[in-house]
Design a protein around this motif. Structure first.
Motif, PDB file in Angstrom:
ATOM      1  N   ARG A   4     -11.572 -27.620 -77.873  1.00  0.00           N
ATOM      2  CA  ARG A   4     -11.174 -27.675 -76.216  1.00  0.00           C
ATOM      3  C   ARG A   4     -11.925 -28.680 -75.713  1.00  0.00           C
ATOM      4  O   ARG A   4     -13.069 -28.990 -75.888  1.00  0.00           O
ATOM      5  CB  ARG A   4     -11.948 -26.223 -75.874  1.00  0.00           C
ATOM      6  N   HIS A  46     -13.468 -30.685 -72.367  1.00  0.00           N
ATOM      7  CA  HIS A  46     -13.954 -30.836 -71.154  1.00  0.00           C
ATOM      8  C   HIS A  46     -14.265 -32.210 -70.605  1.00  0.00           C
ATOM      9  O   HIS A  46     -14.341 -33.210 -71.663  1.00  0.00           O
ATOM     10  CB  HIS A  46     -15.380 -30.180 -71.155  1.00  0.00           C
ATOM     11  N   VAL A 102      -7.201 -30.842 -70.880  1.00  0.00           N
ATOM     12  CA  VAL A 102      -8.264 -29.936 -70.458  1.00  0.00           C
ATOM     13  C   VAL A 102      -7.491 -28.490 -70.060  1.00  0.00           C
ATOM     14  O   VAL A 102      -7.842 -27.554 -70.721  1.00  0.00           O
ATOM     15  CB  VAL A 102      -8.905 -30.336 -69.324  1.00  0.00           C
ATOM     16  N   GLU A 103      -6.389 -28.605 -69.318  1.00  0.00           N
ATOM     17  CA  GLU A 103      -5.622 -27.444 -69.158  1.00  0.00           C
ATOM     18  C   GLU A 103      -5.065 -26.761 -70.251  1.00  0.00           C
ATOM     19  O   GLU A 103      -5.001 -25.592 -70.731  1.00  0.00           O
ATOM     20  CB  GLU A 103      -4.557 -27.748 -67.999  1.00  0.00           C
ATOM     21  N   THR A 153      -5.936 -27.025 -73.629  1.00  0.00           N
ATOM     22  CA  THR A 153      -6.679 -26.616 -74.426  1.00  0.00           C
ATOM     23  C   THR A 153      -7.845 -25.490 -74.081  1.00  0.00           C
ATOM     24  O   THR A 153      -8.746 -25.183 -74.780  1.00  0.00           O
ATOM     25  CB  THR A 153      -7.447 -27.712 -75.070  1.00  0.00           C
ATOM     26  N   ALA A 154      -7.581 -25.075 -72.781  1.00  0.00           N
ATOM     27  CA  ALA A 154      -8.556 -24.065 -72.032  1.00  0.00           C
ATOM     28  C   ALA A 154      -8.712 -22.801 -72.787  1.00  0.00           C
ATOM     29  O   ALA A 154     -10.149 -22.282 -72.695  1.00  0.00           O
ATOM     30  CB  ALA A 154      -8.096 -24.041 -70.602  1.00  0.00           C
ATOM     31  N   ASP A 155      -7.762 -22.449 -73.288  1.00  0.00           N
ATOM     32  CA  ASP A 155      -7.834 -21.018 -74.029  1.00  0.00           C
ATOM     33  C   ASP A 155      -8.205 -21.110 -75.741  1.00  0.00           C
ATOM     34  O   ASP A 155      -8.452 -20.073 -76.273  1.00  0.00           O
ATOM     35  CB  ASP A 155      -6.331 -20.388 -74.047  1.00  0.00           C
ATOM     36  N   HIS A 210     -16.174 -27.414 -78.789  1.00  0.00           N
ATOM     37  CA  HIS A 210     -15.990 -27.988 -77.514  1.00  0.00           C
ATOM     38  C   HIS A 210     -16.303 -29.464 -77.455  1.00  0.00           C
ATOM     39  O   HIS A 210     -17.355 -29.818 -77.793  1.00  0.00           O
ATOM     40  CB  HIS A 210     -17.108 -27.104 -76.342  1.00  0.00           C
TER      41      HIS A 210
END
Length: 255
Positions: free
Chosen positions: A114, A116, A136-137, A139-141, A146
């Motif tokens: 995910r 950041h 970012v959007e 992979t957010a779930d 990280h």
């Protein structure tokens, strides 16, 4: 004499076995330095080629971290100085690598990381900022590891931005400046950092032989172990990474 690759694989596995049961960092941060110097040492006429090899090498770092069980990784891709003081052609090439290799590959099925972002996206070309925001959007779930990419980043600027954000927040709540000054804590400022929802790094690695942080994670490095490696980033091997982890474990045992 060139050492056969199988020797490195055997040595790496031995290092990993020795790390079992020891202290491992939860979060590793890497200042990926030395791309251009590596390219020159390899005989490339264009030192910017090192940026492609450096970007490609990020995937290997993530694989090593998954292999050893580290789920938080931060990488220093470009500082504000990098973006403003280097030639336009080199910066454009670096941004292409970020878009094509970092952001695009994170979107591939099966990628567990995910994304950041730490830094100011308004310092980047529009296409690069868009590619990173999209990643970012998308992979957010994800519930795997990280990955934080520090780009358009400066540690001092992050602290200034955090203080500014805190003051704006408190002003919106009607807090008087004197009242805030009386009760202000480090945690109050820390809560407004770029990635306040992520743990601080336990280990910060810098490649290329430089012995300084260069404004990388100044706030977050307060309690981190620092490890400086003479190898340029594209030549940084799994055994070099494991040696850094071994050094970390030894320091934690001694403390």
């Amino acid at each position: 004499m060139r050492v056969p690759q199988w020797v490195y694989r055997v040595y790496a596995e031995r290092l990993r076995r020795r790390l079992r049961g020891g202290a491992l960092p939860r979060h590793v941060a890497v200042a990926m330095d030395g791309n251009r110097r590596w390219a020159r040492a390899q005989g490339f006429d264009d030192p910017g080629i090192g940026h492609r090899f450096g970007a490609e090498h990020l995937q290997e770092l993530l694989e090593w971290c998954s292999w050893i069980g580290i789920d938080h990784v931060t990488v220093y891709v470009a500082s504000v100085d990098n973006l403003t003081k280097r030639g336009g052609g080199e910066v454009a090439h670096l941004m292409d690598m970020v878009e094509e290799i970092v952001a695009e590959r994170l979107l591939r099925p099966g990628n567990r990381w995910r994304l950041h972002i730490a830094g100011r996206l308004d310092c980047l070309p529009d296409s690069t900022a868009h590619a990173l925001k999209t990643a970012v959007e998308a992979t957010a779930d994800r519930e795997g590891g990280h990955l934080t990419v520090a780009i358009g980043y400066d540690g001092q600027t992050e602290i200034v931005d955090a203080v500014r954000s805190l003051l704006e927040h408190e002003a919106a709540q009607g807090t008087e400046l004197g009242e805030l000054a009386e009760r202000l804590t480090a945690e109050d400022i820390g809560a407004h950092r770029y990635t306040a929802d992520l743990p601080d790094p336990d280990l910060i690695i810098r490649t290329s032989g430089e012995r300084r942080l260069s404004s990388f994670l100044l706030w977050q490095s307060a309690r981190a172990e620092l490890y400086f490696c003479d190898v340029y980033w594209p030549g940084f091997r799994r055994v070099d990474f494991l040696r850094a982890l071994r050094d970390f474990a030894a320091r934690r045992r001694a403390s």
